[in-house]
Write an enzyme that holds these catalytic residues in place. Structure first.
Site, short mmCIF file in Angstrom:
data_model
loop_
_atom_site.label_atom_id
_atom_site.label_comp_id
_atom_site.label_asym_id
_atom_site.label_seq_id
_atom_site.Cartn_x
_atom_site.Cartn_y
_atom_site.Cartn_z
N LYS A 172 -93.28 67.01 12.47
CA LYS A 172 -92.24 67.27 13.70
C LYS A 172 -91.13 66.54 13.18
CE LYS A 172 -90.34 65.33 16.89
NZ LYS A 172 -88.92 65.67 17.05
N GLU A 175 -85.18 66.36 16.02
CA GLU A 175 -84.43 67.44 16.48
C GLU A 175 -82.86 67.44 15.98
OE1 GLU A 175 -85.58 64.83 17.97
OE2 GLU A 175 -84.91 64.39 19.73
N GLY A 226 -87.61 54.47 16.55
CA GLY A 226 -87.17 53.38 17.39
C GLY A 226 -88.60 52.75 17.92
N GLY A 230 -92.13 54.08 19.56
CA GLY A 230 -93.47 53.58 18.97
C GLY A 230 -94.29 53.14 19.74
N GLU A 247 -93.20 52.87 11.75
CA GLU A 247 -92.10 52.04 11.06
C GLU A 247 -90.94 52.20 12.07
OE1 GLU A 247 -89.14 51.34 9.88
OE2 GLU A 247 -88.96 52.24 8.03
N CYS A 281 -82.96 51.39 8.16
CA CYS A 281 -83.97 50.67 8.91
C CYS A 281 -83.80 49.02 8.45
CB CYS A 281 -85.30 51.22 8.91
SG CYS A 281 -85.76 51.62 7.18
N GLU A 382 -81.65 45.71 17.00
CA GLU A 382 -81.28 46.56 15.77
C GLU A 382 -79.97 47.67 16.59
OE1 GLU A 382 -83.75 50.02 15.04
OE2 GLU A 382 -83.40 49.42 13.00
O1 TXE Z 1 -85.29 57.22 17.77
P1 TXE Z 1 -86.71 58.00 18.71
P2 TXE Z 1 -83.66 57.66 18.36
C1 TXE Z 1 -83.88 53.21 15.97
C2 TXE Z 1 -82.57 52.85 15.96
C3 TXE Z 1 -82.14 53.96 16.85
C4 TXE Z 1 -83.26 54.07 17.88
C5 TXE Z 1 -83.07 55.15 18.83
O2 TXE Z 1 -82.39 51.74 16.54
O3 TXE Z 1 -80.79 53.57 17.50
O4 TXE Z 1 -84.50 53.77 17.21
O5 TXE Z 1 -83.00 56.38 17.74
C6 TXE Z 1 -89.40 61.64 18.17
N1 TXE Z 1 -93.54 61.09 21.33
N2 TXE Z 1 -84.35 54.03 14.86
O6 TXE Z 1 -83.62 57.77 20.05
O7 TXE Z 1 -86.47 58.47 19.89
C7 TXE Z 1 -88.02 62.14 17.98
O8 TXE Z 1 -87.91 63.37 18.47
C8 TXE Z 1 -93.43 61.46 19.90
C9 TXE Z 1 -84.99 53.24 13.72
O9 TXE Z 1 -83.38 58.96 17.59
O10 TXE Z 1 -87.45 56.88 18.10
C10 TXE Z 1 -87.59 62.13 16.54
O11 TXE Z 1 -88.35 62.84 15.78
N3 TXE Z 1 -92.35 61.72 19.23
C11 TXE Z 1 -85.41 54.16 12.64
C12 TXE Z 1 -88.35 60.73 16.39
O12 TXE Z 1 -89.26 60.46 17.37
C13 TXE Z 1 -91.02 61.21 19.87
C14 TXE Z 1 -85.04 55.72 12.67
C15 TXE Z 1 -87.59 59.07 16.35
O13 TXE Z 1 -86.87 59.25 17.56
C16 TXE Z 1 -91.24 60.79 21.26
C17 TXE Z 1 -84.39 56.34 13.69
C18 TXE Z 1 -92.39 60.76 21.83
N4 TXE Z 1 -92.55 60.39 22.97
C19 TXE Z 1 -84.23 55.41 14.82
N5 TXE Z 1 -89.84 60.47 21.36
C20 TXE Z 1 -86.18 53.45 11.47
N6 TXE Z 1 -87.18 53.12 11.75
O14 TXE Z 1 -85.85 53.75 10.60
C21 TXE Z 1 -88.98 60.59 20.51
N7 TXE Z 1 -89.89 61.28 19.54
#
Ligand code: TXE
Length: 488
Positions: A172, A175, A226, A230, A247, A281, A382
């Site tokens: 997945k 989006e 995020g 996580g 991660e 990250c 972050e």
């Molecule tokens: O991340 P999300 P977002 C951090 C960074 C950023 C913040 C939010 O600080 O500003 O996270 O970003 C899926 N069950 N990082 O909102 O929501 C979602 O569809 C299962 C750090 O975009 O965590 C996407 O595929 N899956 C980072 C993925 O999770 C779910 C990289 C990441 O989205 C879900 C990106 C759920 N309940 C953002 N909710 C890094 N570690 O490098 C969302 N998703």
């Protein structure tokens, strides 16, 4: 439109459609169908059946490795097209996208070679009639959930070891940036992945990610994103005791001692934080500088940050692209406002660019705040954008305390020409990767991942393969004889 790949066939999702937007000018790059709940179920069922009775987990490792090498070849064949797509989808420069494709290629090759050499081990029992061996087996059905900053790269860190180990997967992607993940699935199918071994479903976290994590037939979730997501995933996975690897980003210190070469450290401090507009990250978002170097370094970093050329990632003159979305830019503007309110001194950026050619995109100027401290939200959290905060230290002990004074623990760097200091500080840092006199490099053979709230588990390296393996001990008594433990 058929953008769900389930059981070896491209099908149309029942969850409506969503636009993929180019962050450079907010134009629509593509419109994709989205998975509905029944598509998620079908994808997991296909992966389950392929794991329980299909050929992939039973394929000899040498053949699995050969398939991964074929994928690597195909990635190079289509490198230009893939890089262009990644730039249109994420806004990053074409040079960065091309580097990503090369890195992804290397990851496939690395895991192909590693798994081919992974034959378990024989344990000496001290008994000549007993053979004891420890073998690695796949875990089962793996849900691979990825973010939008390095869509193809982060997927490769999961899918290459998962498939190498013999698992079946349901992918997945984010989006926001699904295009290169779709392309990779096409290449996996072209390389000969059997039906059900690789599946992809598109959609957001609530409608697709969440049901995948909760699904009874998913055995493992590997997630990059995020912290809040996580945490939700970890909680949801507990119900069915899934294996989880997370991660979750970082707030990474870049520690500079005064004896380091000035021009070099300015260059690296800029790339540490402003690469891909700070949406990395491991971004070096906290510059922690020794007192005597502090004022000149702040001045020069600010001057150079103001010169960074923003633009279209497809333009070779562009040094940095836009943020990925309006949502992300709004977040950054909020952090800038909070930093100002908390007393940080703005020395560069802090605004959208004036250039009318960039007005439609999600651009924000590289921003530098001096006189920061760990009491400030912009230093603790972050931001995931082009914001650098600068803190001052006096002495090694304070440098280490500041660098470790964060809930995160993904990466950090130390700059000094004194190698004893460098290694003492590197050893003291509670971060999963530490660079000495460098910033950003990673290699497929060395583990990547975080301590503390940066996550759990490791990607890359041998540990990145073990995440996707069960370990089984097989004890073979070649000469059993009655022991009379209980009376006859
Ligand atoms: O991340 P999300 P977002 C951090 C960074 C950023 C913040 C939010 O600080 O500003 O996270 O970003 C899926 N069950 N990082 O909102 O929501 C979602 O569809 C299962 C750090 O975009 O965590 C996407 O595929 N899956 C980072 C993925 O999770 C779910 C990289 C990441 O989205 C879900 C990106 C759920 N309940 C953002 N909710 C890094 N570690 O490098 C969302 N998703």
């Amino acid at each position: 439109m058929s953008h769900q790949f389930i059981d070896g066939t491209w099908t149309t999702g029942s969850g409506g459609t969503a636009d993929v937007v180019n962050p450079f000018d907010a134009s629509v790059v593509d419109r994709l169908d989205q998975a509905g709940p029944e598509d998620v179920d079908r994808a997991v069922a296909a992966a389950r059946a392929a794991f329980d009775a299909g050929p992939w987990p039973r394929t000899p490792t040498a053949e699995r490795a050969a398939l991964l090498h074929r994928v690597a070849d195909l990635l190079q064949r289509d490198k230009e097209q893939i890089a262009r797509t990644e730039t249109l989808d994420t806004g990053k420069t074409l040079i960065e996208s091309g580097i990503d494709v090369d890195d992804v290629t290397n990851v496939f090759r690395y895991y192909a070679d590693l798994v081919a050499a992974d034959s378990g081990r024989v344990v000496d029992t001290g008994l000549s009639h007993v053979v004891s061996r420890v073998v690695h087996e796949p875990v089962g059905v793996c849900a691979l959930i990825t973010p939008w900053n390095y869509p193809l790269l982060q997927l490769s860190w999961k899918v290459a070891p998962a498939l190498a180990a013999g698992n079946t997967v349901v992918i997945k992607p984010s989006e926001v940036t699904p295009l290169t993940s779709l392309k990779l699935v096409e290449l996996l199918a072209e390389a000969g992945a059997p039906p059900g071994a690789v599946n992809i479903v598109l959609g957001d976290g609530r409608s697709v990610g969440s049901p995948l994590v909760a699904h009874r037939d998913v055995d493992l979730v590997s997630f990059t994103g995020g912290v809040a997501t996580g945490q939700a995933i970890m909680r949801a996975a507990a119900d069915t005791v899934k294996r989880v690897s997370l991660e979750l980003g970082g707030k990474n210190p870049n520690v500079v001692f005064a004896d380091t070469d000035f021009d070099t450290v300015v260059d690296y401090a800029l790339v540490a934080v402003f690469l891909h507009a700070g949406q990395v990250c491991s971004a070096g978002a906290r510059l922690i500088v020794e007192d005597s170097l502090y004022d000149p370094l702040v001045a020069e970093v600010a001057r150079r940050a103001e010169r960074i050329r923003l633009g279209n990632g497809l333009d070779p003159e562009t040094e940095s692209g836009p943020l990925v979305s309006e949502v992300q830019r709004t977040k950054i503007e909020d952090y800038v406002a909070s930093a100002v309110a908390e007393g940080a001194r703005l020395v560069a950026g802090g605004r959208r660019p004036d250039d009318p050619a960039l007005a439609k995109g999600f651009f924000y100027r590289p921003t530098v705040f001096a006189d920061c401290h760990t009491g400030m939200r912009v230093v603790r959290e972050e931001t995931f954008g082009p914001i650098l905060t600068v803190e001052r230290f006096r002495g090694e002990e304070e440098a280490v305390a500041l660098a470790n004074g964060t809930d995160y623990g993904l990466a950090g760097a130390v700059w000094t020409n004194d190698m004893a200091t460098a290694h003492r500080v590197a050893d003291a840092l509670r971060h999963g990767t530490v660079w000495i006199n460098d910033y950003h490099p990673y290699i497929p053979g060395a583990e990547w991942g975080g301590m503390k709230r940066s996550g759990t588990g490791r990607e890359l390296g041998p540990t990145g393969l073990h995440e996707y393996q069960e370990t089984k001990h097989v004890w073979h008594n070649t000469a059993p004889s009655a022991q009379r433990w209980f009376k006859a």
